[in-house]
Write a protein that holds these residues in place. Structure first.
Motif, mmCIF file in Angstrom:
data_model
loop_
_atom_site.group_PDB
_atom_site.id
_atom_site.type_symbol
_atom_site.label_atom_id
_atom_site.label_comp_id
_atom_site.label_asym_id
_atom_site.label_seq_id
_atom_site.Cartn_x
_atom_site.Cartn_y
_atom_site.Cartn_z
ATOM 1 N N VAL A 355 -45.566 -32.124 -59.770
ATOM 2 C CA VAL A 355 -45.893 -30.758 -59.368
ATOM 3 C C VAL A 355 -45.992 -30.644 -57.850
ATOM 4 C CG1 VAL A 355 -47.142 -30.349 -61.528
ATOM 5 C CG2 VAL A 355 -48.408 -31.091 -59.486
ATOM 6 N N ASP A 357 -47.799 -28.390 -54.457
ATOM 7 C CA ASP A 357 -49.184 -28.135 -54.058
ATOM 8 C C ASP A 357 -49.817 -26.966 -54.802
ATOM 9 O OD1 ASP A 357 -49.054 -30.244 -52.307
ATOM 10 O OD2 ASP A 357 -48.607 -29.011 -50.552
ATOM 11 N N ASN A 358 -48.983 -26.148 -55.460
ATOM 12 C CA ASN A 358 -49.499 -25.015 -56.238
ATOM 13 C C ASN A 358 -49.488 -25.303 -57.745
ATOM 14 O OD1 ASN A 358 -49.897 -23.281 -53.933
ATOM 15 N ND2 ASN A 358 -47.672 -23.017 -53.857
ATOM 16 N N ASP A 359 -49.328 -26.566 -58.092
ATOM 17 C CA ASP A 359 -49.306 -27.014 -59.497
ATOM 18 C C ASP A 359 -48.084 -26.535 -60.266
ATOM 19 O OD1 ASP A 359 -51.613 -28.373 -59.038
ATOM 20 O OD2 ASP A 359 -52.893 -27.156 -60.335
ATOM 21 N N ASN A 360 -47.053 -26.139 -59.575
ATOM 22 C CA ASN A 360 -45.805 -25.760 -60.249
ATOM 23 C C ASN A 360 -44.936 -27.006 -60.433
ATOM 24 O OD1 ASN A 360 -46.355 -22.893 -60.205
ATOM 25 N ND2 ASN A 360 -45.894 -22.949 -58.016
ATOM 26 N N GLU A 361 -44.400 -27.185 -61.646
ATOM 27 C CA GLU A 361 -43.531 -28.328 -61.896
ATOM 28 C C GLU A 361 -42.264 -28.198 -61.059
ATOM 29 O OE1 GLU A 361 -41.796 -31.032 -65.590
ATOM 30 O OE2 GLU A 361 -42.803 -29.129 -65.998
ATOM 31 N N GLU A 369 -46.756 -34.368 -56.690
ATOM 32 C CA GLU A 369 -47.858 -35.148 -57.248
ATOM 33 C C GLU A 369 -47.574 -35.471 -58.712
ATOM 34 O OE1 GLU A 369 -52.757 -35.098 -57.614
ATOM 35 O OE2 GLU A 369 -51.670 -33.244 -57.165
ATOM 36 N N CYS A 371 -48.548 -36.159 -62.474
ATOM 37 C CA CYS A 371 -49.607 -35.721 -63.379
ATOM 38 C C CYS A 371 -49.387 -36.316 -64.766
ATOM 39 C CB CYS A 371 -49.632 -34.197 -63.475
ATOM 40 S SG CYS A 371 -49.999 -33.361 -61.918
ATOM 41 N N ARG A 393 -57.536 -30.392 -63.966
ATOM 42 C CA ARG A 393 -57.322 -28.954 -64.040
ATOM 43 C C ARG A 393 -56.023 -28.610 -64.778
ATOM 44 N NH1 ARG A 393 -55.966 -30.597 -58.844
ATOM 45 N NH2 ARG A 393 -53.904 -29.933 -58.091
ATOM 46 N N ASN A 394 -55.985 -27.432 -65.320
ATOM 47 C CA ASN A 394 -54.769 -26.887 -65.947
ATOM 48 C C ASN A 394 -54.181 -27.809 -67.015
ATOM 49 O OD1 ASN A 394 -54.983 -24.661 -64.237
ATOM 50 N ND2 ASN A 394 -53.647 -25.578 -62.679
ATOM 51 N N TRP A 396 -54.048 -31.010 -67.253
ATOM 52 C CA TRP A 396 -53.397 -32.234 -66.792
ATOM 53 C C TRP A 396 -54.357 -33.040 -65.916
ATOM 54 C CZ3 TRP A 396 -48.310 -33.819 -67.848
ATOM 55 C CH2 TRP A 396 -47.507 -32.883 -68.522
ATOM 56 N N HIS A 398 -54.500 -34.936 -62.604
ATOM 57 C CA HIS A 398 -53.769 -34.975 -61.335
ATOM 58 C C HIS A 398 -54.108 -36.289 -60.635
ATOM 59 C CE1 HIS A 398 -52.445 -30.641 -61.269
ATOM 60 N NE2 HIS A 398 -53.303 -30.666 -62.270
#
Length: 545
Positions: A355, A357-361, A369, A371, A393-394, A396, A398
């Motif tokens: 992902v 920095d905004n947790d988007n794959e 990063e 996960c 978070r979300n 997963w 991290h």
């Protein structure tokens, strides 16, 4: 049972169908004992003690009965032992009663031990009497009971049938250990792991590497670390195999002799251990070791190639962390299926993704990063709700590690997120430079850190350990790097640690992982201010496991 039917946390649910044939550690040990009671299970060369499955099963029941007189079921205890039968007796005896075990590094200072004992809320401490000098200050300061345990032979007589009947029901999702790992602000953080976590990871590794009851694992890492208790112990137990336990401090010089003497077929190490074995003059007989699991930090390609060429043992690199019960991905088995330079593909028990920095794959080939989610993921951190919210978070976990995935599903580990160097806006992974340095014929080990620069943000400093400290100068090594690295990736400073009177080798943790954080601390206190300039401000870092 299907783990999907268990009360899982959001980050413990994966897209895979995962079977859990044993509800807890005691069920696992009992089942493997029933399959082959006379098979050798545990071997301790240092004290010449050996135990079959039946013998150790009875020892674990005896320890369980003894512990019941000191601690309530489903309580918490701390244990302070080296790699001994007593560690495993207390461990298996405790977890059979639902007691959470907090293993403590025997090398910690008393003040560090005290933090873990207090933070874990344990009811008692069980320890090796040989550590009495270190434990004594704690006993004098704390009101918690301390119980020495010298020898499994001293356990009270056992009525096995009655002891078995007295055990409580322990659910798969019950905590089994709290393992304390390095923290970003000084104090370690406790990772709470369950019976399910360890067993599903152990079975997955057994299936991946096709381990059998003939497997003989040699454990050179400490049992108080997740790698020792999961990879060497739980995994081999799941296979119904045998385990040779050695003292991590003394194991390297005798490693090949022990492999030869006991017919070891499998082990798990850190890259720095491979480097140490290469530096020693001892050779091993080819044919015993079928493979070596390696992870915890980046494995330089040249180190892998040199090791395999000399010893003829394939190395299988993987990725994971304490928070994911050790490993979540591995290079494919057997060796000819590997994709060298990767940490392999995700194990069938869990999911992984990359992902931003905004947790988007992100798309394959894009760095971000790493996960993980699945039944191998921990409950979370002990008494750290804000960190739990951040790291889990979300749905997963991290990891705080940078890497990428290719189109074939292979993952690449680049660096700890906190070790990343950002120089003039360019992201630089320490491993890129360490890989180049590792190819130098006179470099045995290296570690690269980012140091503060008022203009660029970071500059690059490399610490190196040389075979012959007089054969190369710092400037020669910098010129060597310039042959293979872009200018912005070249170290500005190289420190030859053989020439440092107060730090003659790279600092390492109990599993021989190089501690970049310690190098940053050393640089700040000893090297950053040669002329009394204002000390730089440091970016905090952490290590996984």
């Amino acid at each position: 049972m299907n783990v999907a039917k268990l009360p899982l946390l959001p980050h413990q649910k994966s897209n895979s169908q995962v079977d859990l044939p044993y509800a807890n550690f005691h069920e696992l040990l009992k089942a493997k004992t029933g399959e082959a009671p006379s098979r050798e299970f545990l071997i301790f060369p240092e004290t010449d003690r050996r135990y079959t499955y039946q013998q150790f099963y009875e020892i674990s029941l005896g320890a369980s009965e003894w512990l019941a007189s000191h601690v309530k079921d489903f309580g918490t205890i701390c244990i302070i032992f080296r790699n001994t039968p007593e560690f495993l007796a207390v461990y298996f005896g405790a977890v059979a009663r639902g007691i959470i075990v907090v293993p403590i590094n025997t090398e910690l200072a008393p003040a560090e031990m005290r933090f873990i004992i207090e933070n874990s809320d344990c009811a008692a401490v069980f320890y090796d009497p040989e550590l009495e000098r270190k434990i004594a200050p704690l006993k004098g300061e704390m009101t918690i009971p301390f119980h020495p345990f010298a020898d499994v032979a001293n356990l009270p007589p056992l009525d096995a049938k009655n002891a078995e009947a007295n055990l409580p029901k322990v659910e798969p999702t019950a905590p089994v250990v709290i393992i304390y790992t390095s923290g970003t602000t000084g104090n370690p953080k406790g990772v709470v792991l369950t019976h399910m976590n360890f067993i599903v990871d152990g079975i997955a590794i057994v299936n991946w590497f096709q381990l059998t009851p003939e497997t003989r694992s040699i454990c050179v890492l400490p049992l108080f670390h997740n790698n020792g208790i999961v990879i060497s112990t739980t995994t081999t137990l799941c296979a119904g195999g045998s385990i040779i336990f050695v003292d991590p401090k003394a194991s390297l010089r005798s490693f090949w002799a022990l492999v030869d003497r006991y017919g070891a077929t499998f082990t798990s190490v850190m890259p720095s251990i491979l480097a140490a074995l290469l530096s020693l003059p001892f050779e091993g007989k080819r044919g015993y070791l079928k493979g070596i699991i390696c992870g915890g930090q980046l494995l330089p390609l040249s180190l892998m190639q040199n090791f395999e060429a000399r010893f003829g043992v394939p190395i299988f690199e993987g990725f994971g962390s304490t928070e994911a019960s050790s490993y979540s991905s591995f290079n494919r088995f057997p060796a000819e299926k590997r994709k060298i330079g990767t940490v392999g593909v995700v194990l069938p028990i869990c999911d992984m993704k990359v992902v931003d920095d905004n947790d988007n794959e992100v798309p394959d080939g894009t760095e971000g990063e790493l996960c993980i989610r699945g039944p191998n993921c921990a409950i979370g951190y002990h008494k750290l709700p804000e960190l739990n919210a951040q790291k889990f978070r979300n749905r997963w976990y991290h990891s705080g590690d940078y890497g990428l995935r290719d189109k074939e599903g292979n993952y690449y580990f680049r660096s700890r997120k906190d070790d990343l160097i950002i120089k003039g806006g360019e992201k630089i992974y320490p491993a890129e430079i360490e890989n180049v340095l590792s190819k130098h014929t006179n470099v045995t080990e290296s570690a690269v850190i980012g140091v503060d620069d008022p203009i660029l943000g970071h500059e690059i400093c490399a610490f190196v350990n040389l075979k012959d400290p007089d054969a190369n100068t710092e400037s020669e090594l910098i010129k060597y790097c310039a042959q293979s690295l872009a200018r912005f990736k070249q170290p500005k400073q190289i420190v030859i640690i053989n020439r440092l009177g107060d730090m003659p080798e790279l600092p390492k943790g109990p599993t021989k992982k190089i501690l970049h954080r310690r190098l940053r601390d050393y640089y700040e206190s000893r090297l950053a201010n040669p002329q009394g300039q204002e000390k730089p401000k440091w970016v905090q870092s952490s290590t996984s496991g």
